[in-house]
Write a protein that holds these residues in place. Sequence first.
Motif, PDB file in Angstrom:
ATOM      1  N   ALA A  81       0.709  -0.836   0.104  1.00  0.00           N
ATOM      2  CA  ALA A  81      -0.373   0.181  -0.018  1.00  0.00           C
ATOM      3  C   ALA A  81       0.651   1.595   0.431  1.00  0.00           C
ATOM      4  CB  ALA A  81      -1.620  -0.136   1.296  1.00  0.00           C
ATOM      5  N   THR A  82       2.316   1.225   0.716  1.00  0.00           N
ATOM      6  CA  THR A  82       2.989   2.511   1.026  1.00  0.00           C
ATOM      7  C   THR A  82       4.112   2.636   0.174  1.00  0.00           C
ATOM      8  OG1 THR A  82       2.989   1.816   2.571  1.00  0.00           O
ATOM      9  CG2 THR A  82       1.526   2.770   3.641  1.00  0.00           C
ATOM     10  N   GLY A  83       4.186   1.524   0.022  1.00  0.00           N
ATOM     11  CA  GLY A  83       6.358   1.149  -0.536  1.00  0.00           C
ATOM     12  C   GLY A  83       7.279   1.215  -0.254  1.00  0.00           C
ATOM     13  N   ILE A  84       6.926   0.864   0.732  1.00  0.00           N
ATOM     14  CA  ILE A  84       8.399   1.302   2.400  1.00  0.00           C
ATOM     15  C   ILE A  84       9.157   0.679   1.808  1.00  0.00           C
ATOM     16  CG2 ILE A  84       6.755   1.577   4.125  1.00  0.00           C
ATOM     17  CD1 ILE A  84       6.777  -1.128   5.073  1.00  0.00           C
ATOM     18  N   THR A  85      10.187  -0.003   2.392  1.00  0.00           N
ATOM     19  CA  THR A  85      11.874  -1.165   2.375  1.00  0.00           C
ATOM     20  C   THR A  85      11.388  -1.779   3.785  1.00  0.00           C
ATOM     21  OG1 THR A  85      13.425   0.714   0.961  1.00  0.00           O
ATOM     22  CG2 THR A  85      13.993  -1.468   1.912  1.00  0.00           C
ATOM     23  N   ILE A  86      11.006  -3.105   2.614  1.00  0.00           N
ATOM     24  CA  ILE A  86      11.677  -3.627   4.548  1.00  0.00           C
ATOM     25  C   ILE A  86      12.948  -4.634   4.299  1.00  0.00           C
ATOM     26  CG2 ILE A  86      10.370  -6.324   4.729  1.00  0.00           C
ATOM     27  CD1 ILE A  86       8.181  -5.877   2.869  1.00  0.00           C
ATOM     28  N   ASN A  87      13.705  -4.495   5.553  1.00  0.00           N
ATOM     29  CA  ASN A  87      15.208  -5.011   5.840  1.00  0.00           C
ATOM     30  C   ASN A  87      14.997  -5.786   6.274  1.00  0.00           C
ATOM     31  OD1 ASN A  87      16.797  -2.234   4.966  1.00  0.00           O
ATOM     32  ND2 ASN A  87      14.921  -1.481   5.665  1.00  0.00           N
ATOM     33  N   PHE A  88      15.797  -7.362   5.886  1.00  0.00           N
ATOM     34  CA  PHE A  88      15.893  -8.456   6.392  1.00  0.00           C
ATOM     35  C   PHE A  88      17.172  -8.869   7.493  1.00  0.00           C
ATOM     36  CE2 PHE A  88      13.084  -9.536   2.978  1.00  0.00           C
ATOM     37  CZ  PHE A  88      11.634  -9.738   3.773  1.00  0.00           C
ATOM     38  N   PRO A  89      17.291  -8.588   8.552  1.00  0.00           N
ATOM     39  CA  PRO A  89      18.253  -9.082   9.538  1.00  0.00           C
ATOM     40  C   PRO A  89      19.297 -10.592   9.063  1.00  0.00           C
ATOM     41  CG  PRO A  89      16.874  -8.578  11.038  1.00  0.00           C
ATOM     42  CD  PRO A  89      16.136  -8.949   9.301  1.00  0.00           C
TER      43      PRO A  89
END
Length: 643
Positions: free
Chosen positions: A252-260
């Motif tokens: 919905a927003t285009g955020i960036t997902i970070n995977f540890p």
Amino acid sequence: MENSDKLLEYSIPQLLRLRITYTGDKIALREKDFGIWNNYTWKSYYDHVRKTALGLREIGIFKGENIALISDNIPELLFVAIGAHSIGAVTAGIYQTSMPDEIAGIINSLKISAVFCDNQEQVDKLLDIREDVPGVKKVIFEDPRGMRDYRKDKWFISIEELYQLGDSLHKKEPGLFDTLVDQGSPDDVCHLCLTSGTTGMPKGTMMTHRNYINMGVQITKVDPLNPGDEYVSFLPFAWIGEQMNSFGIAMATGITINFPESVETAMSDLKEIGPHFMFGAPRIYENLRSSIWLKIDQSYWLNKIIYNYFIEVGQEAAQYRMRGETMPPLLRFKAWLGKQMIFRPLVNQMGLLRLRRAYTGGAALGPELFTFYQAIGVNLKQIYGQTEITGIAYMHRDGDVRPDSVGMPLPGTECKISDEGEILSKSLSVSPGYFEQPEKTRELLEGGWLHSGDAGYIDEFGHLVVIDRVSDVMHNHKNEMFSPMFLENKLKFSPYIKEAVIFGDKREFVAALINIDPEVVGKWAEDRGISYTTYMDLAGKKEVAELVMEQVKGVNERVEKEHFRIERFALLYKLLDVDDGELTKTGKIRRKVVMERYKHLYEGLYDLDVESKEVEASFQYQDGQSATVKTTIRFYSSDAKLG
């Protein structure tokens, strides 16, 4: 991007494709591997989903089939999930900590056709139960380490081989993938999300594309997010709390997902990213609070004095901020000074300096802990919902945070309280029901409303106040009502108490079994020269009992009604554990299990002639060996003095 409400007309794969038009070259996913952060743009994300989807078709997975995901949070998990959704298949997350027999039960109940695993540890669990899961046609693995001998077995296929199959099919039929994506509908079921299982075997909650996207759209109407805002993915993907961010909010927003890099490095990796928003179960914030307390306790005496002064100032200032009221000038100055001197550096060390908002849900968090985080400058807010309404349906607004409530409904969510006091909800995020459980579905959605199973009420400010599970609300022998969860949260605000289980239904008084926090209490004991060997030994110390007694007395002083007060308690000889079935995968107490397992202690709490009991504790070690230890558990009255 289009008007946010228009996004509800798309499926998740269709929305991913739309993202390429607007944010194709921006970073969608970032993964840390061997110390290096690797990026995937939205276009690369879409390309990986395409070849995964077509690869699934090539190995015989089609519309209507179900795929299980047993993996740490990695980009490939999303490639497989959304790839499956693109061809009309349905995914289901299974907790990585699940034992083989649990996995077999879930696979068979959800009619799983294929399983995605991230490494050999999870693959070996499938091997153990291979004969018990005849419906599984393929096991896909991501990490090839240790998998050389498995490649000879056609039951297994690597993600790289799957990509190759998908690429080959795309070259032969370049329009096939888009055709399959176009056939999807926002009201198609795309994922089966397991319930928490507090009362038994988890149920597969059917989630649609529209469920996830509506939740993502509505929450960002309250708290806007921008494309490229950073989020760190460290919650188990099998929990709705992670899916609502990875599926709903991200699309919905285009955020960036970070995977540890791993579960163990999640908190240190979080510091490198500096997220703009954060979501976590209460236990995460409780643990962070304990680590802060330890840092302060290990500091110089002058630092402790300054911290204690400014935390009181911060808590007073937080009351104004949470209510959206103007602070008196002197308080505002002192709060600013405390922030610059103490709290800003502290929050920076935690990696939360860029954080605009933090959310917690999945279980209640005590009002004291809310006020603490607001006092140090972390804008922590409570959300409330359940798996069956896509995790979030109610939340606090900035400037209207009332720590004893869970906020107001999201836009488009209706709420009412039944005659029995149960919270009922309606929204586009409500699940269509449970997988192949029509009776349970009818109970869940009776009368067109989602029945939460929670007791609550709407206060004078329009906020929802959750009391407890309807089934957990207790009444003493005089039929006076009290909430065990309320008292448990009060106790857990103490840094010395990790877990508490309250009893008292139909009894003369309230009693508790308490887990001490081994890290904090261990440090406390060392500082005072109190030697100990194990958790059991530490919990059995008289000095520790005195310490906990002070915490219990403090809670009793803060509760207004006399029948709420805890009159007797015991310190458990072991930590309550997920693997022992005492807690759910998300950390909720399985009250009936605890009561049955520690029945002898429960009975001792209510036998005033009994001061202690001998118990045999059995422990299972990771190498498979077990040991039985005898110990003495003492019962304490909260108004007693220990000699």
